[in-house]
Design a protein around this motif. Sequence first.
Motif, PDB file in Angstrom:
ATOM      1  N   ARG B 232      24.227  27.502  27.847  1.00 15.44           N
ATOM      2  CA  ARG B 232      23.969  28.943  27.950  1.00 15.44           C
ATOM      3  C   ARG B 232      23.884  29.612  26.581  1.00 15.44           C
ATOM      4  NH1 ARG B 232      26.481  31.297  33.500  1.00 15.44           N
ATOM      5  NH2 ARG B 232      26.338  29.393  34.702  1.00 15.44           N
ATOM      6  N   ARG B 233      23.904  28.808  25.519  1.00 17.96           N
ATOM      7  CA  ARG B 233      23.940  29.369  24.175  1.00 17.96           C
ATOM      8  C   ARG B 233      22.743  30.278  23.870  1.00 17.96           C
ATOM      9  NH1 ARG B 233      26.561  28.656  19.180  1.00 17.96           N
ATOM     10  NH2 ARG B 233      25.595  30.196  17.840  1.00 17.96           N
ATOM     11  N   ALA B 234      21.565  29.918  24.388  1.00 18.97           N
ATOM     12  CA  ALA B 234      20.385  30.739  24.112  1.00 18.97           C
ATOM     13  C   ALA B 234      20.586  32.161  24.627  1.00 18.97           C
ATOM     14  CB  ALA B 234      19.149  30.113  24.744  1.00 18.97           C
ATOM     15  N   HIS B 235      21.273  32.279  25.776  1.00 17.68           N
ATOM     16  CA  HIS B 235      21.524  33.617  26.319  1.00 17.68           C
ATOM     17  C   HIS B 235      22.434  34.416  25.408  1.00 17.68           C
ATOM     18  CE1 HIS B 235      19.417  32.439  29.860  1.00 17.68           C
ATOM     19  NE2 HIS B 235      20.299  31.514  30.201  1.00 17.68           N
ATOM     20  N   PHE B 236      23.369  33.717  24.756  1.00 15.90           N
ATOM     21  CA  PHE B 236      24.262  34.380  23.793  1.00 15.90           C
ATOM     22  C   PHE B 236      23.456  34.927  22.628  1.00 15.90           C
ATOM     23  CE2 PHE B 236      26.806  33.881  19.877  1.00 15.90           C
ATOM     24  CZ  PHE B 236      27.885  34.693  20.163  1.00 15.90           C
ATOM     25  N   ASP B 237      22.674  34.059  21.995  1.00 12.80           N
ATOM     26  CA  ASP B 237      21.929  34.489  20.817  1.00 12.80           C
ATOM     27  C   ASP B 237      20.921  35.589  21.146  1.00 12.80           C
ATOM     28  OD1 ASP B 237      23.224  32.840  19.047  1.00 12.80           O
ATOM     29  OD2 ASP B 237      21.876  31.153  19.368  1.00 12.80           O
ATOM     30  N   GLU B 238      20.378  35.529  22.365  1.00 16.33           N
ATOM     31  CA  GLU B 238      19.348  36.513  22.724  1.00 16.33           C
ATOM     32  C   GLU B 238      19.959  37.709  23.454  1.00 16.33           C
ATOM     33  OE1 GLU B 238      15.899  34.584  24.494  1.00 16.33           O
ATOM     34  OE2 GLU B 238      16.225  32.855  23.191  1.00 16.33           O
ATOM     35  N   MET B 252      21.863  34.946  37.320  1.00 19.57           N
ATOM     36  CA  MET B 252      20.800  34.404  36.481  1.00 19.57           C
ATOM     37  C   MET B 252      21.306  33.325  35.538  1.00 19.57           C
ATOM     38  SD  MET B 252      18.000  36.052  37.279  1.00 19.57           S
ATOM     39  CE  MET B 252      16.840  36.109  35.927  1.00 19.57           C
ATOM     40  N   GLY B 253      22.611  33.123  35.510  1.00 17.83           N
ATOM     41  CA  GLY B 253      23.147  32.064  34.656  1.00 17.83           C
ATOM     42  C   GLY B 253      23.249  32.442  33.196  1.00 17.83           C
ATOM     43  N   TYR B 254      23.504  33.724  32.913  1.00 18.36           N
ATOM     44  CA  TYR B 254      23.578  34.155  31.520  1.00 18.36           C
ATOM     45  C   TYR B 254      24.922  33.800  30.888  1.00 18.36           C
ATOM     46  CZ  TYR B 254      19.219  36.693  32.336  1.00 18.36           C
ATOM     47  OH  TYR B 254      17.923  37.030  32.628  1.00 18.36           O
ATOM     48  N   CYS B 255      25.051  34.191  29.621  1.00 19.42           N
ATOM     49  CA  CYS B 255      26.235  33.798  28.837  1.00 19.42           C
ATOM     50  C   CYS B 255      27.505  34.478  29.334  1.00 19.42           C
ATOM     51  CB  CYS B 255      26.000  34.153  27.369  1.00 19.42           C
ATOM     52  SG  CYS B 255      27.421  33.814  26.326  1.00 19.42           S
ATOM     53  N   LEU B 256      28.607  33.712  29.375  1.00 22.67           N
ATOM     54  CA  LEU B 256      29.872  34.200  29.914  1.00 22.67           C
ATOM     55  C   LEU B 256      30.802  34.749  28.837  1.00 22.67           C
ATOM     56  CD1 LEU B 256      30.196  31.102  32.196  1.00 22.67           C
ATOM     57  CD2 LEU B 256      30.028  33.424  33.086  1.00 22.67           C
ATOM     58  N   TYR B 257      30.264  34.971  27.646  1.00 29.12           N
ATOM     59  CA  TYR B 257      31.070  35.433  26.499  1.00 29.12           C
ATOM     60  C   TYR B 257      31.863  36.694  26.823  1.00 29.12           C
ATOM     61  CZ  TYR B 257      31.737  36.712  21.534  1.00 29.12           C
ATOM     62  OH  TYR B 257      32.253  37.033  20.296  1.00 29.12           O
ATOM     63  N   LYS B 258      31.193  37.677  27.465  1.00 28.01           N
ATOM     64  CA  LYS B 258      31.856  38.961  27.694  1.00 28.01           C
ATOM     65  C   LYS B 258      32.913  38.890  28.791  1.00 28.01           C
ATOM     66  CE  LYS B 258      28.662  42.619  26.380  1.00 28.01           C
ATOM     67  NZ  LYS B 258      27.695  43.583  26.946  1.00 28.01           N
ATOM     68  N   PRO B 271      30.269  20.077  27.449  1.00 28.47           N
ATOM     69  CA  PRO B 271      28.852  20.352  27.721  1.00 28.47           C
ATOM     70  C   PRO B 271      27.980  19.109  27.604  1.00 28.47           C
ATOM     71  CG  PRO B 271      29.641  21.638  25.836  1.00 28.47           C
ATOM     72  CD  PRO B 271      30.764  20.757  26.251  1.00 28.47           C
ATOM     73  N   ALA B 272      28.422  18.125  26.852  1.00 29.55           N
ATOM     74  CA  ALA B 272      27.590  16.939  26.657  1.00 29.55           C
ATOM     75  C   ALA B 272      27.907  15.866  27.694  1.00 29.55           C
ATOM     76  CB  ALA B 272      27.803  16.373  25.252  1.00 29.55           C
ATOM     77  N   VAL B 273      29.179  15.608  27.958  1.00 36.83           N
ATOM     78  CA  VAL B 273      29.536  14.508  28.852  1.00 36.83           C
ATOM     79  C   VAL B 273      29.693  14.973  30.296  1.00 36.83           C
ATOM     80  CG1 VAL B 273      31.246  12.720  29.304  1.00 36.83           C
ATOM     81  CG2 VAL B 273      30.609  13.245  26.971  1.00 36.83           C
ATOM     82  N   ARG B 274      30.244  16.156  30.483  1.00 36.53           N
ATOM     83  CA  ARG B 274      30.408  16.752  31.820  1.00 36.53           C
ATOM     84  C   ARG B 274      31.330  15.931  32.708  1.00 36.53           C
ATOM     85  NH1 ARG B 274      25.174  20.233  32.808  1.00 36.53           N
ATOM     86  NH2 ARG B 274      24.783  20.659  30.641  1.00 36.53           N
ATOM     87  N   PRO B 282      32.883  23.502  33.857  1.00 31.10           N
ATOM     88  CA  PRO B 282      33.145  24.888  34.250  1.00 31.10           C
ATOM     89  C   PRO B 282      31.985  25.837  33.981  1.00 31.10           C
ATOM     90  CG  PRO B 282      35.122  23.954  33.313  1.00 31.10           C
ATOM     91  CD  PRO B 282      34.060  22.898  33.191  1.00 31.10           C
ATOM     92  N   VAL B 283      31.446  25.842  32.757  1.00 32.74           N
ATOM     93  CA  VAL B 283      30.416  26.821  32.429  1.00 32.74           C
ATOM     94  C   VAL B 283      29.151  26.614  33.271  1.00 32.74           C
ATOM     95  CG1 VAL B 283      28.889  27.618  30.585  1.00 32.74           C
ATOM     96  CG2 VAL B 283      31.321  27.280  30.123  1.00 32.74           C
ATOM     97  N   SER B 284      28.839  25.360  33.597  1.00 30.72           N
ATOM     98  CA  SER B 284      27.610  25.127  34.364  1.00 30.72           C
ATOM     99  C   SER B 284      27.727  25.685  35.782  1.00 30.72           C
ATOM    100  CB  SER B 284      27.285  23.627  34.405  1.00 30.72           C
ATOM    101  OG  SER B 284      28.094  22.967  35.343  1.00 30.72           O
ATOM    102  N   VAL B 285      28.958  25.848  36.278  1.00 34.09           N
ATOM    103  CA  VAL B 285      29.115  26.413  37.617  1.00 34.09           C
ATOM    104  C   VAL B 285      29.558  27.873  37.563  1.00 34.09           C
ATOM    105  CG1 VAL B 285      29.531  24.214  38.756  1.00 34.09           C
ATOM    106  CG2 VAL B 285      31.470  25.486  37.840  1.00 34.09           C
ATOM    107  N   GLY B 286      29.421  28.495  36.381  1.00 34.03           N
ATOM    108  CA  GLY B 286      29.576  29.946  36.315  1.00 34.03           C
ATOM    109  C   GLY B 286      30.952  30.466  35.956  1.00 34.03           C
TER     110      GLY B 286
END
Lengths: 213, 357
Positions: B232-238, B252-258, B271-274, B282-286
Amino acid sequence: MATYEKKKCWSVLFRLFHWMYALSIVTLCITGFYINGPWTNTMIEGSASFPMAFARFIYFTAGYVFAGAIIIRTFLYIFGNKQERVWDILPITPRNIKNLFSTILRYAYISENHEVRLGHNVLAGLTYLFTFVVAIFMIISGFFMLFPEVATWQGIGTAVFGNQQWGRYLHHLLMWWFMMFALIHVYLCIWNDVKEPEGIISSIFTGDKFLHK
Amino acid sequence: MADTVNTHLDPQLNRRGFLKGVTMAAAALGLSEAMIPKMVEAAASGERPRVIWLHFQECTGCTESLLRSSHPDLARLILDIISLDYHETVMAAAGHQAEHNLHETVNNHPFLLVVEGAIPTKDNGIHCMIAGKTAMEILAEVAPKASAIIAIGTCATFGGVQAAAPNPTGAVGVWDLVKDKPIVNIPGCPPNPVSFLGTILHYLTFNRLPLMDKLNRPLFAYGRRIHDHCERRAHFDEGRFVEQFGDEAHQMGYCLYKVGCKGPETFSNCPAVRFNGVEVWPVSVGHGCIGCTEPNFWDTMTPFYDRLPQVKIPGTGIVEDADNIGKKVLGVTAAAIGVHAAVGIGKGLIKGKSSHE
């Protein structure tokens, strides 16, 4: 009618440090707040807009300016002119201890006595020194977060802060000190400029102060 | 080579599954393809290292996640490449027989020690007792004879939830008590079984422990921050953020930073091995990361749904958001400046004249 004499006080390098420091702090506070709690949001995808990446870029640039300013100040604390060296403000000489108390009394409106002194008064100097130490913590925590995978920063950061989150937390808390400092600093500069026509504010642009003959 | 595999190992583990497991571990370790045959050889050799697995103050979730990984081959591989002499959850022996197995291995054989769970140290360690002995005593007895120690899970590494303030049982991790042994920390609540398998295979193949960071976590698994590898990093930067769980941005699966994702503060390979072989984490399921691989995460990463911890002012009972306190302090500063200026002006008015004229 008092007469005043123009005296060289701050070197060019010192003034450069001051403005690098001041402008980077303002930039870091604003973009730092944005990075911590981004107040914009969008659902537009596929556009060429990168608000967070942009804010971070500005932030990191300002961070390097801030770190550069601290390097300059470290140099000046040791090799600067008489007013810029750290010995000039440490309350270890009778002159400086006396100045510390007379400044506190003067700021508290208890005494009207103003000691003629070219550099910082000792109270101000100590506050700047404290802020300098806080700034070093900001730089350590900042680079700890920016380069988490570099062994040096990881080692220092882990030893000082424990983990990334605690580094971030203290980085955020200490930012409030800079905001308070800026408020008090600007106020006292104006206050002193009103009380004594020494040209304290213009001195950080020109490097010159005006002292009683 | 494939034939030797089945002569030494559990026939239930087929060749394909065996190679798959080893390859996964090699990929997690970041090793070249050329290393895989060497690892297969190491894993398939008849000499299975003896492992003692001690359970202390914990929930057994690390073992559960290991045994219930949906790649059954992975769990079986772990259990087949090592000789698990003592493991309270899966061993067949019980009572005196189990104790006998433990002492037999400890006294007579070289072994790897795996510790799961924190060690309570308060009140002489009576908060966790097994076979009439405290966890501290058992560790002090077993650890000095181990060739290396793997602390699995956040409890065994950094104390975990038991060590959360005020830490009533004085729970600590293994490396707080054992100082003179090589220790690998594999934190996580639970850690990924692949990280554990990778460490074991690395040890078997190269006869030494993997490269580690300052917290003794193997770099192949804990070398990078979650945020820097997040899908989800692209959503963070954008600048596309979830404002609250269940909103449109969340769908929409956006960044969970906030909403407090601790990915930017947490080192792990999630994020790599899952997990669970079905490509989830966790992040992939929201749900944001809660930072479970970091020291004292119960204290430093909470509140889980805010970015930063709250400020606790000792002695006052004040617990508040850092920015609220900052705003108040800044407000008081501004007010003090106002008062100071007013006093100066008032004094000037009363005296009528400045002293410098």
